[in-house]
Write a protein that holds these residues in place. Structure first.
Motif, PDB file in Angstrom:
ATOM      1  N   ILE A 144      58.153  -1.602  17.623  1.00  0.00           N
ATOM      2  CA  ILE A 144      56.844  -2.130  18.014  1.00  0.00           C
ATOM      3  C   ILE A 144      55.798  -1.682  16.995  1.00  0.00           C
ATOM      4  CG2 ILE A 144      55.056  -2.166  19.793  1.00  0.00           C
ATOM      5  CD1 ILE A 144      57.178  -1.571  21.867  1.00  0.00           C
ATOM      6  N   SER A 145      55.088  -2.650  16.447  1.00  0.00           N
ATOM      7  CA  SER A 145      53.981  -2.374  15.534  1.00  0.00           C
ATOM      8  C   SER A 145      52.675  -2.551  16.281  1.00  0.00           C
ATOM      9  CB  SER A 145      54.035  -3.334  14.334  1.00  0.00           C
ATOM     10  OG  SER A 145      52.867  -3.222  13.554  1.00  0.00           O
ATOM     11  N   TYR A 146      51.757  -1.592  16.128  1.00  0.00           N
ATOM     12  CA  TYR A 146      50.478  -1.619  16.847  1.00  0.00           C
ATOM     13  C   TYR A 146      49.355  -1.357  15.851  1.00  0.00           C
ATOM     14  CZ  TYR A 146      46.939  -0.432  20.377  1.00  0.00           C
ATOM     15  OH  TYR A 146      45.804  -0.395  21.158  1.00  0.00           O
ATOM     16  N   LYS A 147      48.427  -2.316  15.729  1.00  0.00           N
ATOM     17  CA  LYS A 147      47.313  -2.191  14.794  1.00  0.00           C
ATOM     18  C   LYS A 147      45.993  -2.329  15.542  1.00  0.00           C
ATOM     19  CE  LYS A 147      49.871  -4.258  10.916  1.00  0.00           C
ATOM     20  NZ  LYS A 147      49.874  -5.322   9.879  1.00  0.00           N
ATOM     21  N   LYS A 148      45.015  -1.500  15.155  1.00  0.00           N
ATOM     22  CA  LYS A 148      43.676  -1.596  15.725  1.00  0.00           C
ATOM     23  C   LYS A 148      42.719  -2.035  14.630  1.00  0.00           C
ATOM     24  CE  LYS A 148      42.313   0.844  19.052  1.00  0.00           C
ATOM     25  NZ  LYS A 148      41.783   1.896  19.947  1.00  0.00           N
TER      26      LYS A 148
END
Length: 764
Positions: A714-718
């Motif tokens: 899972i890739s999570y970017k803000k």
């Protein structure tokens, strides 16, 4: 000329002859209504005709439909007569209610009720029972009733009743001995009958419909019931009472309890307010927070109790730990998924999983107790700590001298190795650093500055900040002004305020600080006045950004308006960008602004009288009106100091990673499938394979964050997708281990992450 009788006394057909109920048929009643004289009040037969016309699009019984939507307009005598006419018509055609097909919309009170694949829940008693059960509401029923009586505005009621519920939480209760539950979401309230995983009926009620049901209960005097004679809420939880397990027999839940040295099995009872308690020797005992949580887990998932009296979970036992069991001290030789081995001077004890229970449940029922050999040694944080400007054992007040704080005794449960712990509470400058960052949403600082330029009260500013920040986490790579040291600073926001800690989680086992929204508002005001909050560019953009947002909302409102709009048609030529720019420019003209305010007030009055004025009802015209009026207020000018500099660097906190996983796979009911699977016996390899299949390939996103999952993890970017403020990547083995920890803590499904705060404070 004949006598003009009242509707209560007159029940005639169009020819003046009284119709005998045994000859009544449905079609004749409908025809009678269609040919009625609408310049007078409808008689009983005509009313029965409109009932048979209207109820057909719902699954209500016609009599129930009349009672729900028409009966309050008639005297008791005429209402009973109409019921008899309806019943006679049903009997004359051997009426059998037709089930509503799953693919057809269910309509109640002119509102579409969304349903799942299950049959719709339309039982008024259950729905009303849910709406009256205020134990988990943010406000109590008397406050709700008072608000409804003081505010007849439809939109205000909808927004208020929506704010009463805690969003995204699963709640279950007993309504007249029937198990039911609900979950509040942005677009409505999902209600169901039965326990969630085995529910038999389900419907989704729009907030408009929830408001209608609530208003109807209040108007009929059925909302505020008499207080229960027995209120166990006044009884304090007993720390001497230990619940070792729950069981169920014939629908009744029982608890195996230990009170002192005495063991017994007693039924779990509930007050009229649905508060669970148990009674021993005629004395009621209220459950503690963790006992209430254990009960919820058993009711929904049939999960066993697997922790000792101090809240230490058997899953956390590891080689070398000491436990007390059967009156003896034992050392853990080994602990696996399938068994635990204990040794002492007298020999060795092996406890295995059985078809009836796992070893964790077995030793819990036997009354195991973890015994720490000494206080847990807290590892040094993974970063350098700044020097505090106050002494140990003191807590910030933010606006004055530090005050003493009691050090809460922590549980000696094993911590994940990636959690950094600090003995020092965050400094004032760290807290200011977090406030200067605003929320993670785009243009947050511009919105904050625009609000604070309006000269609103502290309470109004606090309410705005609560909505602006919402419930989320954010991590800062903090460096003090002199760059003498650096630290990771984590924050978490919710409706109570901001929690800040020197750690990669806002809820570390070290110290943290909590700032209420009113305190945050005062602090931001002070920084703006001193020119130390944000850059001058942000301040200069704030008013223009505010007017652009208002112009956008006026444009969207125009698109759904079915009556003459208060802004001239020529303003809407050329599409959205050109049109909104013209509207924004016109807001600077005081005369046009006043015209818009008057026009919107008139539109609101029309809308309150006829909901068909707008095609869709997601607009908030009263909030928009308030913002238009705010444009008439004098603006406070803020000037940033020339040497002010703020360039934050961010990281993804552990709390944000947990929140991401508690949302499940993004597929309907995914979180429940995940929790169910992880509570079963599976190898790490099987769990990873399950997660890959459950998540598949895909993602989700909106302004502020983006998530993508595939075979790798899972890739999570803000921030923006192309140039994120921060990002992280979770491999599937890390996801699996994190979910195991979330389930062990009880935070995976319907418990908020913030429950970790109350557990720490209570020492459980």
């Amino acid at each position: 000329m004949g006598e003009n009788k009242s509707a209560d006394d007159r029940t005639q057909d169009n020819e003046g002859n009284r119709v005998q109920t045994q000859n009544v048929v449905v079609q004749k009643l409908i025809d009678r209504f269609l040919h009625a004289d609408f310049n007078r009040r409808l008689d009983s037969y005509e009313t029965a005709g409109i009932v048979f016309m209207d109820y057909a699009d719902t699954s209500f019984d016609p009599v129930q439909f009349f009672d729900r939507f028409h009966s309050d307009r008639f005297s008791d005598t005429q209402a009973e007569e109409i019921r008899n006419i309806i019943k006679a018509a049903m009997q004359s055609r051997e009426y059998v209610p037709e089930p509503v097909k799953e693919e057809e919309p269910v309509i109640v009170n002119n509102e579409i009720v969304e349903t799942a694949e299950l049959p719709p829940l339309l039982d008024e008693n259950i729905i009303n029972g849910i709406l009256k059960h205020d134990q988990f509401f943010k406000v109590k029923r008397d406050e709700i009733a008072e608000f409804f009586k003081e505010n007849e505005d439809y939109d205000k009621r909808c927004e208020f009743i929506k704010s009463v519920f805690r969003m995204e939480e699963y709640t279950e209760l007993d309504v007249n001995d029937v198990r039911a539950g609900y979950k509040a979401e942005a677009d409505g309230l999902t209600v169901w009958e039965g326990s969630y995983l085995s529910r038999t009926k389900e419907s989704k009620l729009s907030w408009d419909l929830v408001q209608c049901f609530t208003a109807d209960l209040i108007d009929k005097g059925k909302y505020l019931d008499e207080k229960p004679k027995f209120a166990v809420e006044t009884v304090k939880p007993s720390n001497d009472l230990h619940i070792r397990s729950f069981s169920e027999q014939d629908g009744q839940i029982f608890a195996e309890v230990m009170l002192g040295e005495k063991s017994s099995v007693v039924p779990v009872k509930r007050t009229d307010e649905n508060t669970p308690y148990i009674e021993i020797g005629g004395k009621p005992h209220k459950l503690t927070d963790i006992q209430n949580y254990d009960l919820e887990q058993f009711e929904i998932f049939r999960s066993p109790v697997t922790h000792d009296v101090n809240g230490y979970y058997a899953d956390d036992l590891a080689e070398g730990d000491t436990v007390k069991l059967d009156g003896e001290l034992w050392t853990v030789k080994s602990a696996t998924t399938y068994s635990i081995s204990l040794v002492n001077d007298s020999g060795e004890k092996n406890i295995y999983n059985s078809p009836e229970s796992k070893w964790q449940e077995t030793i819990t029922k036997a009354g195991f107790e973890f015994v720490p050999e000494k206080a847990l040694e807290i590892s040094e944080p993974v970063f350098a700590e700044p020097e505090p400007f106050y002494t140990q054992g003191e807590q910030l007040t933010f606006f004055g001298e530090p005050v003493p704080i009691e050090q809460t005794e922590k549980k000696t449960r094993a911590k994940p190795v990636n959690i950094a712990v600090s003995h020092t509470a965050p400094t004032t400058d760290m807290i200011n650093h977090v406030l200067r960052g605003g929320s993670a949403e785009p243009r947050s600082l511009e919105r904050i500055v625009a609000q604070f330029q309006k000269g609103k009260s502290v309470a109004e500013k606090a309410e705005f900040l609560c909505k602006e920040f919402g419930g989320n986490g954010r991590g800062y790579k903090y460096a003090p002004p002199d760059f003498s040291s650096s630290a990771l600073v984590a924050s978490w926001t919710d409706n109570t305020g901001i929690t800040v800690a020197i750690s990669n989680t806002a809820f570390s086992e070290g110290k943290n600080a909590h700032l209420e929204w009113s305190e945050a508002a005062e602090r931001i005001s002070e920084m703006l006045e001193n020119g130390e909050y944000c850059s001058q560019d942000v301040i200069d953009r704030a008013a223009d950004n505010d007017m652009k947002d208002i112009a956008d909302k006026l444009w969207y409102l125009h698109q759904d308006c079915e009556v003459e709009y208060f802004i001239p048609d020529e303003m809407f030529k050329g599409g959205f960008p050109d049109s909104t720019e013209r509207i924004k420019a016109s807001l600077t003209d005081s005369a046009k602004l006043q015209k818009y305010i008057d026009g919107l007030e008139d539109l609101i009055r029309q809308y309150e009288q006829d909901r068909n004025v707008l095609r869709f009802h997601f607009h908030k015209p009263r909030g928009l009106l308030s913002r238009l009026k705010d444009l008439q207020l004098p603006k406070r000018d803020f000037i940033t100091k020339s040497d002010f500099n703020y360039e934050p660097k961010f990281f993804v906190t552990e709390d944000e990673k947990d929140k991401l996983l508690t949302g499940g796979s993004g597929v309907q009911y995914g979180k429940f499938r995940i929790e169910k699977f992880f509570k079963e016996e599976h190898t790490e390899k099987e769990k990873i394979a399950f997660l890959k299949n459950e998540y598949g390939t895909g993602g989700q996103g909106r302004s502020g964050f983006n998530e993508w999952h595939d075979a790798k993890g899972i890739s999570y970017k803000k921030g923006s997708m192309s140039t994120p403020d921060c990002e992280t990547f979770l491999k599937w083995n890390e996801v699996s281990q994190r979910i195991d920890r979330l389930i062990a803590r009880g935070d995976m499904s319907h418990k908020r992450i913030l429950m970790s705060v109350s557990r720490t404070q209570s020492g459980l």
